[in-house]
Design a protein around this motif. Structure first.
Motif, PDB file in Angstrom:
ATOM      1  N   MET A   1      53.211  56.697  49.617  1.00 11.21           N
ATOM      2  CA  MET A   1      52.714  55.456  50.142  1.00 11.21           C
ATOM      3  C   MET A   1      53.392  54.309  49.394  1.00 11.21           C
ATOM      4  N   ARG A   2      53.663  53.271  50.129  1.00 15.87           N
ATOM      5  CA  ARG A   2      54.344  52.127  49.532  1.00 15.87           C
ATOM      6  C   ARG A   2      53.417  51.373  48.595  1.00 15.87           C
ATOM      7  N   GLN A   3      54.027  50.814  47.563  1.00 17.68           N
ATOM      8  CA  GLN A   3      53.278  50.064  46.559  1.00 17.68           C
ATOM      9  C   GLN A   3      52.572  48.863  47.176  1.00 17.68           C
ATOM     10  N   SER A   4      53.203  48.229  48.156  1.00 17.97           N
ATOM     11  CA  SER A   4      52.614  47.029  48.746  1.00 17.97           C
ATOM     12  C   SER A   4      51.280  47.335  49.418  1.00 17.97           C
ATOM     13  N   LYS A   5      51.157  48.499  50.025  1.00 18.94           N
ATOM     14  CA  LYS A   5      49.880  48.874  50.643  1.00 18.94           C
ATOM     15  C   LYS A   5      48.809  49.129  49.582  1.00 18.94           C
ATOM     16  N   LYS A   6      49.214  49.733  48.492  1.00 22.03           N
ATOM     17  CA  LYS A   6      48.256  49.968  47.410  1.00 22.03           C
ATOM     18  C   LYS A   6      47.781  48.642  46.821  1.00 22.03           C
ATOM     19  N   VAL A   7      48.713  47.727  46.595  1.00 27.37           N
ATOM     20  CA  VAL A   7      48.360  46.419  46.043  1.00 27.37           C
ATOM     21  C   VAL A   7      47.443  45.672  47.012  1.00 27.37           C
ATOM     22  N   ALA A   8      47.772  45.710  48.291  1.00 24.88           N
ATOM     23  CA  ALA A   8      46.960  45.009  49.284  1.00 24.88           C
ATOM     24  C   ALA A   8      45.551  45.593  49.361  1.00 24.88           C
ATOM     25  N   PHE A   9      45.448  46.905  49.345  1.00 24.53           N
ATOM     26  CA  PHE A   9      44.131  47.548  49.427  1.00 24.53           C
ATOM     27  C   PHE A   9      43.301  47.243  48.184  1.00 24.53           C
ATOM     28  N   CYS A  10      43.909  47.343  47.015  1.00 24.71           N
ATOM     29  CA  CYS A  10      43.194  47.033  45.770  1.00 24.71           C
ATOM     30  C   CYS A  10      42.788  45.566  45.715  1.00 24.71           C
ATOM     31  N   SER A  11      43.635  44.688  46.223  1.00 20.66           N
ATOM     32  CA  SER A  11      43.298  43.269  46.272  1.00 20.66           C
ATOM     33  C   SER A  11      42.122  43.022  47.203  1.00 20.66           C
ATOM     34  N   LEU A  12      42.092  43.718  48.312  1.00 22.53           N
ATOM     35  CA  LEU A  12      40.976  43.591  49.243  1.00 22.53           C
ATOM     36  C   LEU A  12      39.667  44.048  48.600  1.00 22.53           C
ATOM     37  N   ILE A  13      39.699  45.150  47.897  1.00 20.04           N
ATOM     38  CA  ILE A  13      38.497  45.646  47.222  1.00 20.04           C
ATOM     39  C   ILE A  13      38.062  44.670  46.132  1.00 20.04           C
TER      40      ILE A  13
ATOM     41  N   ASN B   1      34.032  61.147  51.303  1.00 18.37           N
ATOM     42  CA  ASN B   1      34.991  62.243  51.522  1.00 18.37           C
ATOM     43  C   ASN B   1      34.776  62.926  52.864  1.00 18.37           C
ATOM     44  N   TYR B   2      33.544  63.061  53.285  1.00 23.76           N
ATOM     45  CA  TYR B   2      33.215  63.772  54.524  1.00 23.76           C
ATOM     46  C   TYR B   2      33.459  62.910  55.765  1.00 23.76           C
ATOM     47  N   LYS B   3      33.056  61.646  55.733  1.00 20.79           N
ATOM     48  CA  LYS B   3      33.066  60.817  56.941  1.00 20.79           C
ATOM     49  C   LYS B   3      34.226  59.814  57.013  1.00 20.79           C
ATOM     50  N   LEU B   4      34.576  59.184  55.900  1.00 25.43           N
ATOM     51  CA  LEU B   4      35.482  58.038  55.962  1.00 25.43           C
ATOM     52  C   LEU B   4      36.897  58.282  55.470  1.00 25.43           C
ATOM     53  N   ARG B   5      37.095  59.273  54.663  1.00 29.54           N
ATOM     54  CA  ARG B   5      38.403  59.425  54.015  1.00 29.54           C
ATOM     55  C   ARG B   5      39.539  59.604  55.025  1.00 29.54           C
ATOM     56  N   GLY B   6      39.310  60.371  56.045  1.00 31.60           N
ATOM     57  CA  GLY B   6      40.338  60.555  57.073  1.00 31.60           C
ATOM     58  C   GLY B   6      40.688  59.256  57.769  1.00 31.60           C
ATOM     59  N   ARG B   7      39.684  58.446  58.048  1.00 32.92           N
ATOM     60  CA  ARG B   7      39.930  57.153  58.702  1.00 32.92           C
ATOM     61  C   ARG B   7      40.695  56.205  57.788  1.00 32.92           C
ATOM     62  N   VAL B   8      40.341  56.206  56.514  1.00 31.09           N
ATOM     63  CA  VAL B   8      41.041  55.343  55.564  1.00 31.09           C
ATOM     64  C   VAL B   8      42.495  55.791  55.421  1.00 31.09           C
ATOM     65  N   HIS B   9      42.733  57.104  55.405  1.00 26.61           N
ATOM     66  CA  HIS B   9      44.108  57.604  55.318  1.00 26.61           C
ATOM     67  C   HIS B   9      44.929  57.142  56.521  1.00 26.61           C
ATOM     68  N   LYS B  10      44.328  57.159  57.711  1.00 22.62           N
ATOM     69  CA  LYS B  10      45.041  56.693  58.901  1.00 22.62           C
ATOM     70  C   LYS B  10      45.381  55.207  58.798  1.00 22.62           C
ATOM     71  N   LEU B  11      44.459  54.422  58.256  1.00 27.07           N
ATOM     72  CA  LEU B  11      44.702  52.988  58.097  1.00 27.07           C
ATOM     73  C   LEU B  11      45.799  52.698  57.072  1.00 27.07           C
ATOM     74  N   LEU B  12      45.879  53.535  56.057  1.00 27.90           N
ATOM     75  CA  LEU B  12      46.832  53.290  54.975  1.00 27.90           C
ATOM     76  C   LEU B  12      48.236  53.837  55.245  1.00 27.90           C
TER      77      LEU B  12
END
Length: 176
Positions: A1-13, A164-175
Protein backbone atom coordinates in the motif's frame (compact mmCIF):
# COMPACT_ATOMS: atom_id res chain seq x y z
CA UNK A 1 0.00 0.00 0.00
CA UNK A 2 1.22 3.46 -0.81
CA UNK A 3 2.48 5.67 1.97
CA UNK A 4 0.14 8.49 0.96
CA UNK A 5 -2.92 6.34 1.69
CA UNK A 6 -1.54 5.40 5.09
CA UNK A 7 -0.82 9.05 5.91
CA UNK A 8 -4.27 10.12 4.74
CA UNK A 9 -6.04 7.41 6.74
CA UNK A 10 -4.04 8.14 9.90
CA UNK A 11 -4.71 11.86 9.46
CA UNK A 12 -8.41 11.17 9.15
CA UNK A 13 -8.41 9.13 12.36
CA UNK A 14 -6.43 11.85 14.17
CA UNK A 15 -8.88 14.50 12.95
CA UNK A 16 -11.87 12.42 14.09
CA UNK A 17 -10.23 11.95 17.49
CA UNK A 18 -9.69 15.69 17.73
CA UNK A 19 -13.31 16.38 16.75
CA UNK A 20 -14.52 14.09 19.53
CA UNK A 21 -12.17 15.71 22.04
CA UNK A 22 -13.25 19.24 21.08
CA UNK A 23 -16.69 18.34 22.46
CA UNK A 24 -15.14 18.44 25.92
CA UNK A 25 -14.74 22.20 25.63
CA UNK A 26 -18.55 22.51 25.52
CA UNK A 27 -19.56 19.54 27.68
CA UNK A 28 -17.00 19.29 30.47
CA UNK A 29 -18.76 16.31 32.04
CA UNK A 30 -18.08 14.25 28.93
CA UNK A 31 -14.29 14.51 29.17
CA UNK A 32 -13.60 10.90 30.20
CA UNK A 33 -16.16 9.39 27.84
CA UNK A 34 -14.88 11.46 24.91
CA UNK A 35 -11.28 10.54 25.73
CA UNK A 36 -12.18 6.85 25.79
CA UNK A 37 -14.15 7.08 22.55
CA UNK A 38 -11.40 8.99 20.77
CA UNK A 39 -8.90 6.36 21.87
CA UNK A 40 -10.98 3.59 20.32
CA UNK A 41 -10.57 5.11 16.87
CA UNK A 42 -6.91 4.14 16.74
CA UNK A 43 -7.91 0.47 16.77
CA UNK A 44 -8.31 0.66 13.00
CA UNK A 45 -4.80 2.06 12.58
CA UNK A 46 -3.29 -0.67 14.77
CA UNK A 47 -5.10 -3.43 12.89
CA UNK A 48 -4.52 -2.07 9.39
CA UNK A 49 -1.01 -0.59 9.57
CA UNK A 50 0.61 -1.71 12.81
CA UNK A 51 2.02 -0.18 15.95
CA UNK A 52 4.37 2.31 14.31
CA UNK A 53 1.61 4.04 12.38
CA UNK A 54 -0.72 3.94 15.37
CA UNK A 55 1.88 5.65 17.54
CA UNK A 56 2.38 8.31 14.87
CA UNK A 57 -1.39 8.86 14.75
CA UNK A 58 -1.44 9.06 18.54
CA UNK A 59 1.34 11.66 18.56
CA UNK A 60 -0.59 13.91 16.18
CA UNK A 61 -3.90 13.48 17.99
CA UNK A 62 -2.22 14.01 21.39
CA UNK A 63 -0.83 17.36 20.25
CA UNK A 64 -4.26 18.35 18.96
CA UNK A 65 -5.88 17.16 22.20
CA UNK A 66 -3.52 19.32 24.23
CA UNK A 67 -4.43 22.34 22.12
CA UNK A 68 -8.16 21.92 21.49
CA UNK A 69 -9.72 19.85 24.27
CA UNK A 70 -10.34 20.54 27.94
CA UNK A 71 -7.33 19.97 30.22
CA UNK A 72 -8.72 16.89 31.98
CA UNK A 73 -9.73 15.29 28.66
CA UNK A 74 -6.27 15.98 27.25
CA UNK A 75 -4.60 14.44 30.30
CA UNK A 76 -6.67 11.24 30.20
CA UNK A 77 -6.36 10.95 26.43
CA UNK A 78 -2.60 11.47 26.38
CA UNK A 79 -1.77 9.33 29.42
CA UNK A 80 -4.36 6.57 29.12
CA UNK A 81 -6.79 6.20 26.24
CA UNK A 82 -4.92 7.57 23.25
CA UNK A 83 -2.38 4.80 22.93
CA UNK A 84 -4.30 2.11 24.80
CA UNK A 85 -5.15 0.04 21.67
CA UNK A 86 -1.43 -0.09 20.88
CA UNK A 87 -0.54 -1.12 24.43
CA UNK A 88 -3.38 -3.66 24.58
CA UNK A 89 -2.32 -5.23 21.29
CA UNK A 90 1.30 -5.35 22.38
CA UNK A 91 0.54 -6.96 25.75
CA UNK A 92 -1.93 -9.49 24.36
CA UNK A 93 0.30 -10.50 21.44
CA UNK A 94 3.44 -10.96 23.57
CA UNK A 95 1.98 -12.57 26.69
CA UNK A 96 -0.23 -15.62 26.27
CA UNK A 97 -1.39 -16.19 29.86
CA UNK A 98 -4.50 -14.13 30.59
CA UNK A 99 -3.90 -13.68 34.34
CA UNK A 100 -0.50 -12.14 33.62
CA UNK A 101 -2.02 -9.93 30.90
CA UNK A 102 -4.66 -8.70 33.33
CA UNK A 103 -2.10 -8.17 36.08
CA UNK A 104 0.06 -6.01 33.83
CA UNK A 105 -2.93 -4.06 32.55
CA UNK A 106 -4.29 -3.42 36.06
CA UNK A 107 -0.91 -2.26 37.40
CA UNK A 108 -0.54 -0.01 34.36
CA UNK A 109 -4.05 1.40 34.74
CA UNK A 110 -3.73 2.13 38.45
CA UNK A 111 -0.36 3.84 37.99
CA UNK A 112 -1.75 5.97 35.17
CA UNK A 113 -4.95 6.67 37.14
CA UNK A 114 -2.94 8.07 40.04
CA UNK A 115 -0.80 10.14 37.66
CA UNK A 116 -3.93 11.47 35.89
CA UNK A 117 -5.46 12.39 39.23
CA UNK A 118 -2.33 14.22 40.39
CA UNK A 119 -2.00 16.14 37.11
CA UNK A 120 -5.69 17.00 36.93
CA UNK A 121 -5.68 18.34 40.49
CA UNK A 122 -2.50 20.31 39.76
CA UNK A 123 -3.85 21.82 36.52
CA UNK A 124 -7.63 22.00 36.97
CA UNK A 125 -7.93 22.08 40.73
CA UNK A 126 -9.21 19.77 43.45
CA UNK A 127 -12.27 17.62 42.95
CA UNK A 128 -14.92 19.01 45.30
CA UNK A 129 -17.82 16.76 44.31
CA UNK A 130 -16.81 13.89 46.61
CA UNK A 131 -17.00 15.75 49.92
CA UNK A 132 -20.18 13.97 50.97
CA UNK A 133 -18.36 10.61 50.90
CA UNK A 134 -15.70 11.77 53.34
CA UNK A 135 -12.65 9.55 53.69
CA UNK A 136 -14.23 6.91 51.42
CA UNK A 137 -14.39 9.24 48.40
CA UNK A 138 -11.05 8.49 46.75
CA UNK A 139 -11.02 4.73 47.44
CA UNK A 140 -14.57 4.47 46.11
CA UNK A 141 -13.59 6.50 43.04
CA UNK A 142 -10.61 4.20 42.48
CA UNK A 143 -12.83 1.12 42.74
CA UNK A 144 -15.36 2.52 40.27
CA UNK A 145 -12.56 3.51 37.88
CA UNK A 146 -11.07 0.00 38.04
CA UNK A 147 -14.45 -1.56 37.27
CA UNK A 148 -14.95 0.88 34.39
CA UNK A 149 -11.48 0.04 33.07
CA UNK A 150 -12.19 -3.70 33.06
CA UNK A 151 -15.44 -3.06 31.19
CA UNK A 152 -13.57 -0.78 28.76
CA UNK A 153 -10.91 -3.42 28.12
CA UNK A 154 -13.48 -6.16 27.50
CA UNK A 155 -15.48 -3.80 25.30
CA UNK A 156 -12.35 -2.93 23.35
CA UNK A 157 -11.71 -6.62 22.72
CA UNK A 158 -15.25 -7.04 21.44
CA UNK A 159 -14.96 -3.98 19.21
CA UNK A 160 -11.76 -5.42 17.74
CA UNK A 161 -13.48 -8.75 17.10
CA UNK A 162 -16.46 -6.99 15.52
CA UNK A 163 -14.20 -4.86 13.36
CA UNK A 164 -12.31 -7.93 12.15
CA UNK A 165 -15.56 -9.78 11.43
CA UNK A 166 -17.72 -7.04 9.88
CA UNK A 167 -15.64 -4.05 8.75
CA UNK A 168 -12.11 -5.11 7.93
CA UNK A 169 -12.93 -6.35 4.44
CA UNK A 170 -14.73 -3.11 3.61
CA UNK A 171 -11.86 -1.00 4.91
CA UNK A 172 -9.39 -3.05 2.84
CA UNK A 173 -11.47 -2.36 -0.28
CA UNK A 174 -11.47 1.37 0.48
CA UNK A 175 -7.72 1.43 1.03
CA UNK A 176 -6.78 -0.35 -2.20
Amino acid sequence: MRQSKKVAFCSLIAALSCAILVVTRVFATASYACSALAGLLSITVVLEFGYKWALAEFAVSAIMAAIFSSPDAAITYILLFGYYPVLKGFIESRIRRRPIQWGIKMVYFNAVMVLCYILTVAIVGPIDDMGFLGAYGLPLLALVCNIAYVIYDIGTSRIIAGYNYKLRGRVHKLLK
